[in-house]
Design a protein around this motif. Structure first.
Motif, PDB file in Angstrom:
ATOM      1  N   GLY A  55      21.177 -25.184  22.756  1.00  9.62           N
ATOM      2  CA  GLY A  55      21.957 -25.936  23.730  1.00  9.62           C
ATOM      3  C   GLY A  55      22.949 -25.056  24.439  1.00  9.62           C
ATOM      4  N   LEU A  56      23.532 -25.579  25.499  1.00 11.48           N
ATOM      5  CA  LEU A  56      24.586 -24.855  26.194  1.00 11.48           C
ATOM      6  C   LEU A  56      25.814 -24.760  25.306  1.00 11.48           C
ATOM      7  N   ASP A  57      26.799 -23.994  25.755  1.00  6.42           N
ATOM      8  CA  ASP A  57      28.038 -23.866  25.004  1.00  6.42           C
ATOM      9  C   ASP A  57      28.715 -25.235  24.880  1.00  6.42           C
ATOM     10  N   ALA A  58      29.356 -25.443  23.723  1.00  9.08           N
ATOM     11  CA  ALA A  58      30.093 -26.690  23.438  1.00  9.08           C
ATOM     12  C   ALA A  58      29.195 -27.919  23.422  1.00  9.08           C
ATOM     13  N   SER A  59      27.926 -27.729  23.056  1.00  7.33           N
ATOM     14  CA  SER A  59      27.015 -28.870  22.962  1.00  7.33           C
ATOM     15  C   SER A  59      26.957 -29.444  21.553  1.00  7.33           C
ATOM     16  N   GLY A  60      27.625 -28.806  20.595  1.00 11.50           N
ATOM     17  CA  GLY A  60      27.653 -29.304  19.219  1.00 11.50           C
ATOM     18  C   GLY A  60      26.645 -28.655  18.295  1.00 11.50           C
ATOM     19  N   LYS A  61      26.156 -27.477  18.646  1.00 12.89           N
ATOM     20  CA  LYS A  61      25.119 -26.823  17.839  1.00 12.89           C
ATOM     21  C   LYS A  61      25.591 -26.526  16.420  1.00 12.89           C
ATOM     22  N   ASP A  62      26.779 -25.970  16.297  1.00 10.86           N
ATOM     23  CA  ASP A  62      27.285 -25.612  14.972  1.00 10.86           C
ATOM     24  C   ASP A  62      27.454 -26.859  14.103  1.00 10.86           C
ATOM     25  N   THR A  63      28.055 -27.888  14.654  1.00 10.09           N
ATOM     26  CA  THR A  63      28.251 -29.137  13.914  1.00 10.09           C
ATOM     27  C   THR A  63      26.930 -29.733  13.462  1.00 10.09           C
ATOM     28  N   GLN A  64      25.957 -29.797  14.362  1.00 12.33           N
ATOM     29  CA  GLN A  64      24.678 -30.429  14.023  1.00 12.33           C
ATOM     30  C   GLN A  64      23.858 -29.576  13.066  1.00 12.33           C
ATOM     31  N   THR A  65      24.013 -28.260  13.121  1.00 10.96           N
ATOM     32  CA  THR A  65      23.342 -27.398  12.146  1.00 10.96           C
ATOM     33  C   THR A  65      23.846 -27.701  10.739  1.00 10.96           C
ATOM     34  N   HIS A  66      25.175 -27.829  10.599  1.00  9.09           N
ATOM     35  CA  HIS A  66      25.753 -28.121   9.289  1.00  9.09           C
ATOM     36  C   HIS A  66      25.381 -29.516   8.799  1.00  9.09           C
ATOM     37  N   LEU A  67      25.327 -30.483   9.695  1.00  5.82           N
ATOM     38  CA  LEU A  67      24.948 -31.837   9.289  1.00  5.82           C
ATOM     39  C   LEU A  67      23.472 -31.896   8.875  1.00  5.82           C
ATOM     40  N   ALA A  68      22.628 -31.155   9.585  1.00  2.18           N
ATOM     41  CA  ALA A  68      21.215 -31.093   9.193  1.00  2.18           C
ATOM     42  C   ALA A  68      21.058 -30.417   7.839  1.00  2.18           C
ATOM     43  N   ALA A  69      21.873 -29.384   7.581  1.00  4.41           N
ATOM     44  CA  ALA A  69      21.837 -28.709   6.281  1.00  4.41           C
ATOM     45  C   ALA A  69      22.239 -29.666   5.163  1.00  4.41           C
ATOM     46  N   SER A  70      23.248 -30.477   5.411  1.00  4.71           N
ATOM     47  CA  SER A  70      23.688 -31.454   4.410  1.00  4.71           C
ATOM     48  C   SER A  70      22.579 -32.451   4.093  1.00  4.71           C
ATOM     49  N   TYR A  71      21.829 -32.838   5.130  1.00  6.72           N
ATOM     50  CA  TYR A  71      20.711 -33.754   4.915  1.00  6.72           C
ATOM     51  C   TYR A  71      19.646 -33.099   4.031  1.00  6.72           C
ATOM     52  N   LEU A  72      19.279 -31.846   4.324  1.00 13.63           N
ATOM     53  CA  LEU A  72      18.259 -31.153   3.527  1.00 13.63           C
ATOM     54  C   LEU A  72      18.723 -30.989   2.082  1.00 13.63           C
ATOM     55  N   GLU A  73      20.000 -30.706   1.920  1.00 13.59           N
ATOM     56  CA  GLU A  73      20.550 -30.565   0.571  1.00 13.59           C
ATOM     57  C   GLU A  73      20.451 -31.887  -0.187  1.00 13.59           C
TER      58      GLU A  73
END
Length: 268
Positions: A55-73
């Motif tokens: 995504g473009l800058d400030a699209s929430g990539k970092d936040t959504q990566t961490h939330l997806a990781a929490s789901y996999l965990e």
């Protein structure tokens, strides 16, 4: 005993076989489905999967990566999270020089092929020294940006008549010649370029961190958004709309949509 015709005997046997399954309780049905789903996941995980959040800058990539990781965990699945460029590693030296404007404050001062090489070699070094074995062991790799970023930010520097040759070169170079994995799923978090630009400005003001040459250039962000729309359609990326007009959707709402796409990939 009277012998039954062969077709009738087969039908009786089939009915006898089917009867116990009909009498299964709902709980046992669900348990059986759960086991079947677990076997599917294990089968998928034998080869590993690469999911890119772009995504473009400030699209929430970092936040959504961490939330997806929490789901996999929460599902007990092996995973790794990655973020590119690897700013803290020496392999990103040319990337940092480029983004800091040492080759010129205009992103177009460095042509698309040269700039792509900076980012590609950083990914190659990361793969070879850090997460190659995780792929071989069957982990899900969650990447915050990847080759897909070159297909957005560098493609946008070129006239549209040169887009196809560039994409052929880019994928042939990174996935072919360098041999880094090709993504199994790309999730493009779409936000309007003007909103991306304003949020990057706000983040810089709040944190004191300087903006890079991509974040500082609205024209570049607008061109990159246009390029991303083209590549998403061409390559089958999943586009996740992260804003309605000038307002972001909630992170939880976006995360739920992303989980749905990951579950579809994992067949669960």
């Amino acid at each position: 005993a009277v012998a039954l015709p062969q077709s009738l005997a087969a039908a009786v046997r089939a009915r006898r076989t089917a009867l116990p399954a009909r009498r299964l309780s709902r709980g046992r049905d669900e348990l059986r489905e759960g086991r079947r789903g677990a076997r599917k996941v294990r089968g998928v995980m034998k080869k590993g999967l690469l999911i890119c959040i772009e995504g473009l800058d400030a699209s929430g990539k970092d936040t959504q990566t961490h939330l997806a990781a929490s789901y996999l965990e929460s599902r007990g699945l092996p995973f790794r999270t990655l973020s590119f460029p690897t700013y803290d590693e020496r392999t990103s030296a040319l990337v940092r020089m480029y983004l800091n404007g040492e080759f010129g404050a205009d992103p177009r001062a460095v042509n698309a092929y040269a700039a792509s090489s900076f980012f590609a070699l950083d990914r190659y070094a990361s793969y070879m020294t850090d997460w190659k074995n995780d792929c071989a062991r069957g982990a899900v790799i969650l990447a915050n940006r990847y080759t897909t970023s070159n297909a957005v930010h560098q493609l946008s520097k070129l006239p549209e008549s040169e887009w196809e040759p560039f994409l052929d070169w880019l994928y042939g170079y990174e996935y072919g010649l360098l041999g880094i994995p090709k993504p199994d799923l790309v999730l493009f978090l779409r936000v309007p370029p003007a909103l991306s630009y304003r949020m990057a400005e706000r983040r810089s003001a709040e944190t004191g961190a300087a903006k890079d040459i991509h974040e500082s250039d609205l024209r570049h962000l607008e061109a990159s958004a246009h390029a991303a729309q083209y590549v998403a359609g061409r390559d089958g990326w999943v586009t996740v709309e992260c804003a309605a007009g000038e307002r972001y959707r909630t992170r939880e709402d976006i995360a739920a949509e992303i989980r749905g796409h990951i579950e579809a990939l994992l067949h669960v």
